[in-house]
Design a protein around this motif. Structure first.
Motif, short mmCIF file in Angstrom:
data_model
loop_
_atom_site.label_atom_id
_atom_site.label_comp_id
_atom_site.label_asym_id
_atom_site.label_seq_id
_atom_site.Cartn_x
_atom_site.Cartn_y
_atom_site.Cartn_z
N UNK A 149 2.85 -9.24 -6.52
CA UNK A 149 3.60 -10.43 -6.94
C UNK A 149 2.55 -11.53 -7.16
N UNK A 150 2.48 -12.08 -8.39
CA UNK A 150 1.37 -12.99 -8.68
C UNK A 150 1.48 -14.35 -8.01
N UNK A 151 0.34 -15.03 -7.96
CA UNK A 151 0.25 -16.37 -7.38
C UNK A 151 1.32 -17.28 -7.96
N UNK A 152 1.98 -18.05 -7.08
CA UNK A 152 2.98 -19.02 -7.52
C UNK A 152 4.38 -18.45 -7.66
N UNK A 153 4.53 -17.13 -7.41
CA UNK A 153 5.84 -16.50 -7.58
C UNK A 153 6.52 -16.18 -6.25
N UNK A 154 5.88 -16.58 -5.12
CA UNK A 154 6.51 -16.32 -3.82
C UNK A 154 6.11 -17.30 -2.73
N UNK A 155 4.99 -18.01 -2.90
CA UNK A 155 4.52 -18.89 -1.82
C UNK A 155 5.47 -20.09 -1.63
N UNK A 156 5.88 -20.30 -0.39
CA UNK A 156 6.62 -21.52 -0.07
C UNK A 156 8.10 -21.53 -0.38
N UNK A 157 8.59 -20.47 -1.01
CA UNK A 157 10.01 -20.47 -1.36
C UNK A 157 10.52 -19.03 -1.33
N UNK A 188 6.33 -3.73 -3.84
CA UNK A 188 5.53 -4.91 -4.20
C UNK A 188 4.49 -5.19 -3.12
N UNK A 189 3.44 -5.91 -3.50
CA UNK A 189 2.40 -6.31 -2.55
C UNK A 189 2.27 -7.83 -2.58
N UNK A 190 2.07 -8.41 -1.38
CA UNK A 190 1.98 -9.87 -1.23
C UNK A 190 0.81 -10.22 -0.32
N UNK A 191 0.11 -11.31 -0.64
CA UNK A 191 -1.02 -11.76 0.17
C UNK A 191 -0.57 -12.75 1.22
N UNK A 192 -1.07 -12.57 2.45
CA UNK A 192 -0.79 -13.54 3.51
C UNK A 192 -0.08 -12.94 4.70
N UNK A 193 -0.05 -13.71 5.78
CA UNK A 193 0.59 -13.26 7.01
C UNK A 193 1.75 -14.16 7.40
N UNK A 194 1.59 -14.90 8.51
CA UNK A 194 2.68 -15.72 9.05
C UNK A 194 3.20 -16.75 8.03
N UNK A 195 2.30 -17.19 7.11
CA UNK A 195 2.70 -18.21 6.12
C UNK A 195 3.81 -17.69 5.19
N UNK A 196 3.84 -16.37 4.96
CA UNK A 196 4.83 -15.84 4.01
C UNK A 196 5.90 -14.98 4.70
N UNK A 197 5.99 -15.12 6.02
CA UNK A 197 6.93 -14.30 6.81
C UNK A 197 8.36 -14.33 6.25
N UNK A 198 8.84 -15.54 5.98
CA UNK A 198 10.23 -15.69 5.51
C UNK A 198 10.45 -14.94 4.19
#
Length: 272
Positions: free
Chosen positions: A92-100, A120-130
């Motif tokens: 999932x590219x940058x800006x398509x999942x972070x923060x929302x 799908x694959x996503x970068x990050x840990x606790x920041x993207x938990x939701x």
């Protein structure tokens, strides 16, 4: 059929877990188009990653940030059409999942519906938990990505090895456990110390795939253009180059030009 592939008709998350359980290493490479994906699949690769590295090797961008969701879906759709056996994951590219998390879910569903990908694959840990939980609740398989996360390159400011300091190493281990607890089927670890990667692979029960993370993980991934020697500039320590296609292609094109200019191509047997 390659002699190296497991006797599996279709690779699934279940099979990847079984491979970890029995100590069979998982092979993974990137692909971005129909022709290359078909070659990798027939050779017996276990997992194909439609990576946002397409931004670099296909589109010529300096980072992975510019590639869009539409472009990732285009690449994924091309790959899926060629694949019979491999498990296909899409970044999932940058800006398509972070923060929302709502946007994250929409992005993941678009990838799955429009391309036919398997996860799908996503970068990050606790920041993207939701976002991870929300996507998993919709039945979409998610693979995590920790360590050097190229989508955060401007935060790090460098592509150097991550998690060498104790605090970052602790966070990485706790993020890996968090991703497992959330329900991720696997994790990519990029450019981290071999000892830490080994510990992660031991302490989580899901498959851990390394890139520059040493040999003590459950599988390996490389960018196909790098391992085939198509890209020339990028030669990190973790890269083993298995061919020099840049040289082969340059030579073939040179021979073609020579034959066209010298009027020896096409000859009579190549004409109608």
């Amino acid at each position: 059929m390659s002699i190296h592939q497991s006797n599996i008709k279709k690779v699934t998350t279940h099979q990847l877990q079984e491979m970890k359980n029995r100590g069979e290493k998982i092979s993974m490479l990137t692909a971005y188009d129909f022709s290359m994906a078909g070659i990798l699949d027939k050779a017996g690769i276990d997992v194909i990653l439609v990576g946002d590295s397409a931004s670099n090797v296909m589109a010529g961008n300096e980072t992975t940030l510019p590639i869009t969701l539409d472009q990732m879906i285009y690449h994924a759709t091309s790959v899926i059409k060629a694949v019979d056996r491999a498990f296909v994951i899409v970044d999932i590219p940058f800006g398509s999942y972070q923060g929302n998390s709502s946007e994250a879910l929409r992005s993941a569903i678009r990838i799955m519906k429009e391309s036919g990908a398997h996860g799908v694959k996503m970068e990050g840990g606790s920041e993207i938990k939701e976002s991870v939980i929300r996507i998993l609740s919709a039945g979409v398989p998610v693979m995590g990505h920790l360590g050097l996360t190229p989508q955060s390159i401007f935060k790090f400011g460098t592509y150097t090895v991550r998690a060498k300091e104790e605090q970052e190493a602790k966070k990485l281990l706790s993020d890996a456990k968090l991703l497992e607890d959330c329900g991720c089927f696997g994790i990519v670890l990029e450019k981290i110390p071999s000892e830490l990667a080994s510990r992660v692979a031991e302490e989580v029960s899901i498959p851990v795939i390394g890139i520059g993370a040493g040999p003590h993980v459950d599988g390996q991934v490389l960018v196909v253009h790098d391992m085939l020697g198509i890209t020339q500039e990028f030669k990190p320590r973790f890269l083993r180059q298995y061919a020099d296609l840049n040289e082969s292609i340059t030579q073939a094109v040179g021979n073609y030009i020579k034959d066209v200019k010298g009027k020896s191509f096409p000859n009579e047997s190549e004409s109608y």
